[in-house]
Design a protein around this motif. Structure first.
Motif, PDB file in Angstrom:
ATOM      1  N   ALA A  52      20.171 -12.285  -3.229  1.00  0.00           N
ATOM      2  CA  ALA A  52      20.339 -11.098  -4.083  1.00  0.00           C
ATOM      3  C   ALA A  52      19.115 -10.880  -4.972  1.00  0.00           C
ATOM      4  N   ALA A  53      18.609 -11.951  -5.573  1.00  0.00           N
ATOM      5  CA  ALA A  53      17.417 -11.837  -6.423  1.00  0.00           C
ATOM      6  C   ALA A  53      16.200 -11.451  -5.593  1.00  0.00           C
ATOM      7  N   LEU A  54      16.087 -12.009  -4.401  1.00  0.00           N
ATOM      8  CA  LEU A  54      14.973 -11.670  -3.515  1.00  0.00           C
ATOM      9  C   LEU A  54      15.023 -10.196  -3.141  1.00  0.00           C
ATOM     10  N   SER A  55      16.192  -9.704  -2.829  1.00  0.00           N
ATOM     11  CA  SER A  55      16.360  -8.300  -2.478  1.00  0.00           C
ATOM     12  C   SER A  55      15.917  -7.402  -3.628  1.00  0.00           C
ATOM     13  N   SER A  56      16.345  -7.720  -4.834  1.00  0.00           N
ATOM     14  CA  SER A  56      15.962  -6.917  -6.006  1.00  0.00           C
ATOM     15  C   SER A  56      14.458  -6.927  -6.211  1.00  0.00           C
ATOM     16  N   GLU A  57      13.838  -8.105  -6.095  1.00  0.00           N
ATOM     17  CA  GLU A  57      12.400  -8.208  -6.340  1.00  0.00           C
ATOM     18  C   GLU A  57      11.592  -7.469  -5.287  1.00  0.00           C
ATOM     19  N   ILE A  58      11.972  -7.591  -4.021  1.00  0.00           N
ATOM     20  CA  ILE A  58      11.227  -6.905  -2.964  1.00  0.00           C
ATOM     21  C   ILE A  58      11.417  -5.400  -3.064  1.00  0.00           C
ATOM     22  N   GLU A  59      12.635  -4.943  -3.295  1.00  0.00           N
ATOM     23  CA  GLU A  59      12.879  -3.508  -3.407  1.00  0.00           C
ATOM     24  C   GLU A  59      12.145  -2.915  -4.606  1.00  0.00           C
ATOM     25  N   PHE A  60      12.092  -3.640  -5.715  1.00  0.00           N
ATOM     26  CA  PHE A  60      11.369  -3.171  -6.894  1.00  0.00           C
ATOM     27  C   PHE A  60       9.869  -3.109  -6.606  1.00  0.00           C
ATOM     28  N   ALA A  61       9.327  -4.138  -5.948  1.00  0.00           N
ATOM     29  CA  ALA A  61       7.902  -4.160  -5.617  1.00  0.00           C
ATOM     30  C   ALA A  61       7.540  -3.002  -4.694  1.00  0.00           C
ATOM     31  N   VAL A  62       8.374  -2.758  -3.702  1.00  0.00           N
ATOM     32  CA  VAL A  62       8.115  -1.663  -2.766  1.00  0.00           C
ATOM     33  C   VAL A  62       8.161  -0.319  -3.487  1.00  0.00           C
ATOM     34  N   ALA A  63       9.137  -0.117  -4.339  1.00  0.00           N
ATOM     35  CA  ALA A  63       9.259   1.155  -5.061  1.00  0.00           C
ATOM     36  C   ALA A  63       8.062   1.378  -5.980  1.00  0.00           C
ATOM     37  N   CYS A  64       7.679   0.365  -6.726  1.00  0.00           N
ATOM     38  CA  CYS A  64       6.546   0.499  -7.654  1.00  0.00           C
ATOM     39  C   CYS A  64       5.240   0.769  -6.913  1.00  0.00           C
ATOM     40  N   ASP A  65       5.009   0.028  -5.829  1.00  0.00           N
ATOM     41  CA  ASP A  65       3.759   0.186  -5.096  1.00  0.00           C
ATOM     42  C   ASP A  65       3.702   1.500  -4.338  1.00  0.00           C
ATOM     43  N   ARG A  66       4.842   2.001  -3.920  1.00  0.00           N
ATOM     44  CA  ARG A  66       4.868   3.314  -3.268  1.00  0.00           C
ATOM     45  C   ARG A  66       4.453   4.394  -4.270  1.00  0.00           C
ATOM     46  N   VAL A  67       4.953   4.305  -5.497  1.00  0.00           N
ATOM     47  CA  VAL A  67       4.602   5.276  -6.529  1.00  0.00           C
ATOM     48  C   VAL A  67       3.112   5.191  -6.858  1.00  0.00           C
ATOM     49  N   GLU A  68       2.553   3.965  -6.859  1.00  0.00           N
ATOM     50  CA  GLU A  68       1.134   3.777  -7.155  1.00  0.00           C
ATOM     51  C   GLU A  68       0.222   4.147  -5.992  1.00  0.00           C
ATOM     52  N   GLY A  69       0.791   4.430  -4.831  1.00  0.00           N
ATOM     53  CA  GLY A  69      -0.006   4.838  -3.683  1.00  0.00           C
ATOM     54  C   GLY A  69      -0.627   3.690  -2.910  1.00  0.00           C
ATOM     55  N   LYS A  70      -0.045   2.521  -2.965  1.00  0.00           N
ATOM     56  CA  LYS A  70      -0.566   1.356  -2.243  1.00  0.00           C
ATOM     57  C   LYS A  70      -0.245   1.484  -0.759  1.00  0.00           C
ATOM     58  N   ASP A  71      -1.103   0.871   0.073  1.00  0.00           N
ATOM     59  CA  ASP A  71      -0.894   0.867   1.517  1.00  0.00           C
ATOM     60  C   ASP A  71      -0.121  -0.366   1.974  1.00  0.00           C
ATOM     61  N   LEU A  72      -0.509  -1.516   1.416  1.00  0.00           N
ATOM     62  CA  LEU A  72       0.058  -2.796   1.825  1.00  0.00           C
ATOM     63  C   LEU A  72       0.540  -3.581   0.620  1.00  0.00           C
ATOM     64  N   ILE A  73       1.533  -4.414   0.859  1.00  0.00           N
ATOM     65  CA  ILE A  73       2.038  -5.318  -0.168  1.00  0.00           C
ATOM     66  C   ILE A  73       1.967  -6.731   0.389  1.00  0.00           C
ATOM     67  N   ASN A  74       1.439  -7.640  -0.396  1.00  0.00           N
ATOM     68  CA  ASN A  74       1.452  -9.056  -0.040  1.00  0.00           C
ATOM     69  C   ASN A  74       2.413  -9.744  -1.000  1.00  0.00           C
ATOM     70  N   ILE A  75       3.498 -10.249  -0.453  1.00  0.00           N
ATOM     71  CA  ILE A  75       4.459 -10.981  -1.268  1.00  0.00           C
ATOM     72  C   ILE A  75       4.258 -12.458  -0.994  1.00  0.00           C
ATOM     73  N   ARG A  76       3.954 -13.213  -2.049  1.00  0.00           N
ATOM     74  CA  ARG A  76       3.710 -14.650  -1.929  1.00  0.00           C
ATOM     75  C   ARG A  76       4.868 -15.410  -2.557  1.00  0.00           C
ATOM     76  N   LEU A  77       5.222 -16.479  -1.918  1.00  0.00           N
ATOM     77  CA  LEU A  77       6.287 -17.339  -2.418  1.00  0.00           C
ATOM     78  C   LEU A  77       5.687 -18.400  -3.329  1.00  0.00           C
ATOM     79  N   LYS A  78       6.203 -18.499  -4.554  1.00  0.00           N
ATOM     80  CA  LYS A  78       5.721 -19.512  -5.506  1.00  0.00           C
ATOM     81  C   LYS A  78       6.249 -20.900  -5.167  1.00  0.00           C
ATOM     82  N   ASN A  79       7.547 -21.006  -4.941  1.00  0.00           N
ATOM     83  CA  ASN A  79       8.157 -22.314  -4.673  1.00  0.00           C
ATOM     84  C   ASN A  79       8.236 -22.546  -3.164  1.00  0.00           C
ATOM     85  N   LEU A  80       7.199 -23.176  -2.618  1.00  0.00           N
ATOM     86  CA  LEU A  80       7.085 -23.357  -1.174  1.00  0.00           C
ATOM     87  C   LEU A  80       8.123 -24.312  -0.599  1.00  0.00           C
TER      88      LEU A  80
END
Length: 107
Positions: free
Chosen positions: A14-42
């Motif tokens: 659930a937290a992952l879903s919220s974070e990815i959806e928020f990142a996608v929405a924000c970057d779409r508004v900013e006009g980004k082409d690509l998003i790199n999502i990195r995992l902190k806790n490997l």
């Protein structure tokens, strides 16, 4: 190429879903082409990969994103998504700089 980088910590789906959806929405508004999502806790890499793949497939089906690939798929020249991204953004060929536990999302 306009690449946005987000580092997230996997706790649950659930937290992952919220974070990815928020990142996608924000970057779409900013006009980004690509998003790199990195995992902190490997240590949660396998859970992250399966949860992220399921979520991103649903987002692709809904038309929110165009495609996604994980860091280990960048060298797979048989995969259509990889071939497309490398042709459109050749600088992605140096994927090791993005690190383990990364996923590239094309908006």
């Amino acid at each position: 190429m306009r690449l946005a980088i987000h580092e997230i910590e996997y706790r649950d789906t659930a937290a992952l879903s919220s974070e990815i959806e928020f990142a996608v929405a924000c970057d779409r508004v900013e006009g980004k082409d690509l998003i790199n999502i990195r995992l902190k806790n490997l240590n949660m890499l396998s859970r992250f990969n399966s949860a992220a793949a399921k979520l991103l497939r649903a987002m692709k089906r809904e038309g929110v994103i165009q495609l996604f690939i994980f860091e280990n798929e960048i060298s797979d020249t048989e995969k259509m998504e990889t071939v497309y991204l490398l042709n459109k953004f050749p600088e992605l060929a140096d994927m090791e700089k993005y690190g383990e536990g990364s996923v590239i999302i094309k908006l």
